[in-house]
Design a protein around this motif. Structure first.
Motif, PDB file in Angstrom:
ATOM      1  N   LYS A 201      13.384   7.074 -31.430  1.00  0.00           N
ATOM      2  CA  LYS A 201      13.381   8.487 -31.056  1.00  0.00           C
ATOM      3  C   LYS A 201      12.131   9.170 -31.572  1.00  0.00           C
ATOM      4  CE  LYS A 201      15.008  12.347 -29.421  1.00  0.00           C
ATOM      5  NZ  LYS A 201      15.070  12.583 -27.962  1.00  0.00           N
ATOM      6  N   PHE A 202      11.743   8.883 -32.814  1.00  0.00           N
ATOM      7  CA  PHE A 202      10.531   9.468 -33.374  1.00  0.00           C
ATOM      8  C   PHE A 202       9.295   9.015 -32.595  1.00  0.00           C
ATOM      9  CE2 PHE A 202      12.570  10.038 -37.815  1.00  0.00           C
ATOM     10  CZ  PHE A 202      13.059  11.273 -37.435  1.00  0.00           C
ATOM     11  N   ALA A 203       9.292   7.757 -32.165  1.00  0.00           N
ATOM     12  CA  ALA A 203       8.154   7.248 -31.392  1.00  0.00           C
ATOM     13  C   ALA A 203       8.047   7.973 -30.051  1.00  0.00           C
ATOM     14  CB  ALA A 203       8.307   5.746 -31.168  1.00  0.00           C
ATOM     15  N   GLU A 204       9.182   8.258 -29.438  1.00  0.00           N
ATOM     16  CA  GLU A 204       9.203   8.991 -28.169  1.00  0.00           C
ATOM     17  C   GLU A 204       8.643  10.405 -28.357  1.00  0.00           C
ATOM     18  OE1 GLU A 204      12.481  10.924 -25.096  1.00  0.00           O
ATOM     19  OE2 GLU A 204      13.102   9.323 -26.458  1.00  0.00           O
ATOM     20  N   ILE A 205       9.068  11.068 -29.431  1.00  0.00           N
ATOM     21  CA  ILE A 205       8.578  12.426 -29.704  1.00  0.00           C
ATOM     22  C   ILE A 205       7.085  12.397 -29.994  1.00  0.00           C
ATOM     23  CG2 ILE A 205       8.745  14.409 -31.267  1.00  0.00           C
ATOM     24  CD1 ILE A 205      11.688  13.603 -31.707  1.00  0.00           C
ATOM     25  N   ALA A 206       6.634  11.384 -30.729  1.00  0.00           N
ATOM     26  CA  ALA A 206       5.209  11.258 -31.045  1.00  0.00           C
ATOM     27  C   ALA A 206       4.379  11.174 -29.769  1.00  0.00           C
ATOM     28  CB  ALA A 206       4.975  10.033 -31.926  1.00  0.00           C
ATOM     29  N   ARG A 207       4.863  10.393 -28.795  1.00  0.00           N
ATOM     30  CA  ARG A 207       4.144  10.283 -27.519  1.00  0.00           C
ATOM     31  C   ARG A 207       4.108  11.624 -26.798  1.00  0.00           C
ATOM     32  NH1 ARG A 207       6.967   5.330 -27.363  1.00  0.00           N
ATOM     33  NH2 ARG A 207       8.632   6.243 -26.105  1.00  0.00           N
ATOM     34  N   GLU A 208       5.232  12.328 -26.781  1.00  0.00           N
ATOM     35  CA  GLU A 208       5.309  13.633 -26.121  1.00  0.00           C
ATOM     36  C   GLU A 208       4.363  14.621 -26.786  1.00  0.00           C
ATOM     37  OE1 GLU A 208       6.881  14.479 -23.487  1.00  0.00           O
ATOM     38  OE2 GLU A 208       8.702  13.315 -23.223  1.00  0.00           O
ATOM     39  N   MET A 209       4.346  14.627 -28.122  1.00  0.00           N
ATOM     40  CA  MET A 209       3.491  15.562 -28.852  1.00  0.00           C
ATOM     41  C   MET A 209       2.008  15.246 -28.632  1.00  0.00           C
ATOM     42  SD  MET A 209       5.484  17.777 -30.321  1.00  0.00           S
ATOM     43  CE  MET A 209       6.305  17.646 -28.716  1.00  0.00           C
ATOM     44  N   GLY A 210       1.680  13.966 -28.642  1.00  0.00           N
ATOM     45  CA  GLY A 210       0.289  13.577 -28.424  1.00  0.00           C
ATOM     46  C   GLY A 210      -0.201  13.977 -27.040  1.00  0.00           C
ATOM     47  N   GLU A 211       0.646  13.768 -26.038  1.00  0.00           N
ATOM     48  CA  GLU A 211       0.278  14.124 -24.662  1.00  0.00           C
ATOM     49  C   GLU A 211       0.096  15.633 -24.528  1.00  0.00           C
ATOM     50  OE1 GLU A 211       0.517  15.588 -20.792  1.00  0.00           O
ATOM     51  OE2 GLU A 211       2.234  15.805 -22.152  1.00  0.00           O
ATOM     52  N   ALA A 212       1.049  16.399 -25.085  1.00  0.00           N
ATOM     53  CA  ALA A 212       0.968  17.860 -24.988  1.00  0.00           C
ATOM     54  C   ALA A 212      -0.222  18.393 -25.778  1.00  0.00           C
ATOM     55  CB  ALA A 212       2.267  18.487 -25.502  1.00  0.00           C
TER      56      ALA A 212
END
Length: 230
Positions: A201-212
């Motif tokens: 879950k943290f890895a998924e959020i990290a990807r979302e944050m990096g993209e945004a």
């Protein structure tokens, strides 16, 4: 400050807010004043930061050899420092590195005295050297963001540009900045529950944050928006 705000909105040609929560407030609070004015949203860039790998710093900060959460902020009540520390004091298996100006106020000194005894919490004084700060953030398992005021916080957009999983205080500003794609908390119990998430879950959020972060908060884009206004 209320008078300054009122005068600024009344006599400016264009009103700029750094967060959707701010521009929405301006349009609502001063609806008649800004009826025939442009109200623009321009945030901040955060891509001046970069991920740092420097094994030599593990000697200075051996605490970082194991997974840890990190927070960097001014030690003020509005940044919910006490809530974050209370949560981690109840999670002995979760490590936290907290960087801030603890000696600046009685609030900070009191918190430092109370929570420095917790073996899983490391309270560091301000670090102004970007290489070290970025290293501490780059190697963190998760970034805890407690700001509750101030619109778009530069420290948050920097964390996003570092592609860190973010657990943010639940307020309109943080939700707008992160496009409601991270995890949000209000109480120490909330934060404890969020820390139980699996690494996936943290890895998924990290990807979302990096993209945004790259899409919304680059200095080139921010400069272009200001130039367009000029």
């Amino acid at each position: 400050m209320k008078l300054s705000e009122k005068m600024a909105v009344k006599y400016s040609d264009i009103v700029i807010g750094d967060n959707k929560g701010i521009t929405d407030y301006i349009k609502s609070k001063y609806s008649k004043t800004v009826k025939n004015k442009r109200v623009e949203l321009i945030a901040y860039g955060g891509d001046q930061v970069s991920r740092v790998q420097d094994d030599s710093l593990f000697e200075k900060y051996p605490f970082c050899c194991e997974p840890y959460a990190v927070t960097v902020c001014r030690i003020e009540p509005e940044n919910n420092v006490h809530v974050i520390l209370e949560a981690f004091s109840k999670m002995p298996d979760e490590s936290l590195i907290f960087v801030g100006n603890w000696e600046k106020s009685e609030y900070g000194r009191s918190l430092k005295k109370t929570f420095s005894v917790c073996k899983n919490i490391l309270l560091l004084d301000p670090i102004y050297e970007p290489h070290t700060v970025n290293w501490l953030r780059s190697n963190a398992r998760v970034y805890i963001h407690g700001h509750s005021a101030g619109g778009t916080n530069p420290s948050l957009v920097e964390a996003m540009n570092l592609s860190l999983p973010v657990l943010a205080f639940d307020c309109v500003y943080n939700r707008a900045t992160t496009e409601e794609k991270c995890l949000y908390w209000k109480t120490s119990d909330d934060l404890q529950n969020l820390m139980k998430n699996e690494n996936e879950k943290f890895a998924e959020i990290a990807r979302e944050m990096g993209e945004a972060g790259k899409r919304l908060y680059s200095w080139e884009q921010i400069a272009h928006k200001y130039n367009k206004l000029y």
